[in-house]
Design a protein around this motif. Structure first.
Motif, short mmCIF file in Angstrom:
data_model
loop_
_atom_site.label_atom_id
_atom_site.label_comp_id
_atom_site.label_asym_id
_atom_site.label_seq_id
_atom_site.Cartn_x
_atom_site.Cartn_y
_atom_site.Cartn_z
N CYS A 131 -0.18 7.81 -6.55
CA CYS A 131 -1.14 8.95 -6.25
C CYS A 131 -0.02 10.05 -5.58
O CYS A 131 -1.09 10.71 -6.61
CB CYS A 131 -2.22 7.74 -5.55
N SER B 32 -2.32 -3.64 -9.72
CA SER B 32 -2.28 -2.43 -9.12
C SER B 32 -0.94 -1.20 -8.79
O SER B 32 -1.15 -0.10 -10.18
CB SER B 32 -2.98 -2.50 -7.81
N LEU B 33 -0.05 -2.27 -8.62
CA LEU B 33 1.12 -1.66 -8.78
C LEU B 33 1.52 -1.52 -9.73
O LEU B 33 2.82 -0.52 -9.87
CB LEU B 33 2.05 -2.35 -7.44
N GLY C 131 -5.15 2.01 -11.58
CA GLY C 131 -4.45 0.96 -10.76
C GLY C 131 -4.71 1.20 -9.21
O GLY C 131 -4.74 0.59 -8.55
N GLN C 132 -5.01 2.54 -8.87
CA GLN C 132 -5.27 2.71 -7.36
C GLN C 132 -6.76 1.98 -7.32
O GLN C 132 -7.08 1.92 -6.21
CB GLN C 132 -6.23 3.84 -7.06
N SER D 113 6.86 2.39 -6.78
CA SER D 113 5.15 1.28 -7.15
C SER D 113 5.44 0.14 -8.24
O SER D 113 4.75 -0.84 -7.14
CB SER D 113 4.61 2.24 -7.82
N TYR E 293 0.87 -1.30 -0.34
CA TYR E 293 0.10 -0.18 -0.12
C TYR E 293 1.20 0.96 -0.07
O TYR E 293 0.71 1.66 -0.55
CB TYR E 293 -0.67 0.09 1.11
N GLY F 84 -5.66 -1.63 -5.99
CA GLY F 84 -5.19 -1.63 -5.30
C GLY F 84 -6.20 -1.69 -3.74
O GLY F 84 -5.66 -2.71 -3.26
N ALA G 274 -3.42 -6.94 -6.43
CA ALA G 274 -2.25 -6.15 -5.94
C ALA G 274 -1.14 -6.51 -6.81
O ALA G 274 -0.42 -4.62 -7.13
CB ALA G 274 -1.21 -6.77 -4.46
N THR H 83 0.30 1.69 -11.22
CA THR H 83 0.30 2.53 -11.09
C THR H 83 1.91 3.22 -12.10
O THR H 83 2.19 4.25 -11.41
CB THR H 83 0.07 2.91 -9.30
N SER I 80 2.03 1.55 -3.66
CA SER I 80 1.34 1.92 -3.65
C SER I 80 0.84 3.77 -3.86
O SER I 80 0.67 4.32 -4.74
CB SER I 80 -0.08 1.54 -3.78
#
Length: 372
Positions: free
Chosen positions: A213, A263-264, A293-294, A356, A206, A297, A260, A267, A209
């Motif tokens: 953002c 997502s990473l 991606g967010q 990320s 997290y 996540g 995950a 991002t 990530s």
């Protein structure tokens, strides 16, 4: 219960979202501070939230989820209302610190309730949609309130939204999934962890990530040569929420480690794109990738945090995971600011993208043939 949980979530995070544009405007307006004090205010709130997370997890596990969310919502309401009388900077900063504690308590109580649901994947996804909806609509409402009635209307509305969250929270079961309930079945351990080891991997992911953002939320207006970026942020939020709404079944059933990793990587790729393709088209593509991606996540990280964790320890697991958000935001904002000053925005975006994307390595097999 899920309906009332989402109403509580909407009230709490609408209250937080309302203050997003109002706090910087108030600091640099009536309080007469420089722009740098905005960063100090954000740091005070985030630092208080980090320090309060272990307490929030302990409250949720020992006293019940309802106690944590109601205490947090009441703190949010009280500190927002007290801003009506905050004419001096020290009092203002104290109130923002207490609000950080309130955010931690409310978030942990609500997220743990979602994790306690009989279908945690779906409940966590719905919860995350409402969180982002509140944070995205709050600033829009705040600007309208400020333009019409001034700061007092923003503070009062934020206080009312949080108070409504606490009122609805009182109708939720007292000890859903908490240690007290588990004690009745003889499964409770009688103690609650301050930090939960099972949440470290999703928490670190997290944090990675959040670097991506934060690069967007903090530095995109500078990348756009002074443009506020309102339309870009709207598209970013729209993509994020669309991913969670359209893909809610997938998000609830797909292995969270796979989500995950996706997502990473998305991002990281989007943030690197900001560094390597500095054009309008490149920016739009980057915003879409980071939003996607967010969107993937948070549901994945929270599902991993509570998976196979006893009910009496889930509050601690959620608190540990979400504490990494505040740590990630603070470390990213400070580090990327220094990089941008010394080497330019592209360097900051590149480092954030690498951090990320590197988070995906947390979910790689440790040996050949090992499951992820």
């Amino acid at each position: 219960m899920i309906g009332r949980l989402l109403v509580c979530t909407a009230g709490a995070f609408l209250s937080i979202g309302l203050l997003v544009p109002a706090v910087p405007r108030y600091l640099t307006g009536p309080l007469g501070q420089q722009a740098g004090m905005v960063g100090v205010s954000l740091a005070v709130t985030a630092a208080a939230g980090v320090l309060a997370r272990p307490l929030a997890g302990r409250v949720a596990d020992r006293l019940g989820r309802r106690a944590a969310l109601c205490a947090g919502a009441l703190l949010l309401s009280g500190t927002s209302l007290a801003l009506l009388a905050a004419g001096e900077l020290p009092l203002f900063l104290v109130l923002r610190g207490v609000a950080g504690v309130g955010e931690a308590l409310a978030y942990v109580g609500l997220a743990t309730l979602a994790g306690d649901h009989r279908r945690p994947g779906a409940a966590i996804n719905h919860f995350s949609v409402v969180v982002n909806a509140g944070l995205l609509t709050g600033p829009v409402i705040a600007e309208t309130l400020y333009a019409t009635w001034g700061f007092a209307a923003v503070w009062a509305t934020a206080a009312a939204a949080a108070l409504g969250s606490a009122a609805v929270g009182l109708t939720l079961p007292k000890t859903v999934g908490s240690a007290a309930e588990s004690a009745g079945s003889g499964s409770a351990t009688g103690r609650a962890r301050l930090y939960h080891p099972s949440a470290l991997r999703p928490g670190i992911a997290y944090l990675a990530s959040v670097w991506g953002c934060t690069a967007v939320s903090a530095f995109l207006p500078l990348h756009l040569d002074g443009d506020s970026g309102n339309l870009h942020f709207l598209v970013y939020g729209g993509v994020l929420i669309a991913i969670r709404l359209a893909g809610h079944r997938r998000l609830a059933t797909t292995a969270p480690a796979r989500l995950a990793v996706a997502s990473l990587l998305l991002t990281g790729a989007g943030t690197l794109l900001l560094a390597t393709w500095p054009s309008p088209a490149g920016t739009w593509c980057a915003i879409a990738l980071i939003g996607a991606g967010q969107g993937l996540g948070l549901p994945a990280f929270l599902r991993m945090a509570v998976h196979d964790v006893p009910a009496e320890e889930r509050g601690s697991a959620v608190a540990t995971t979400t504490a990494f958000f505040d740590v990630g935001f603070l470390s990213a904002a400070l580090s990327l600011g220094v990089l941008a000053d010394r080497f330019g925005l592209a360097a900051g975006f590149a480092v954030a993208g690498v951090v990320s994307a590197a988070g995906a390595l947390l979910f790689m097999p440790v040996r050949k043939g090992a499951p992820p």
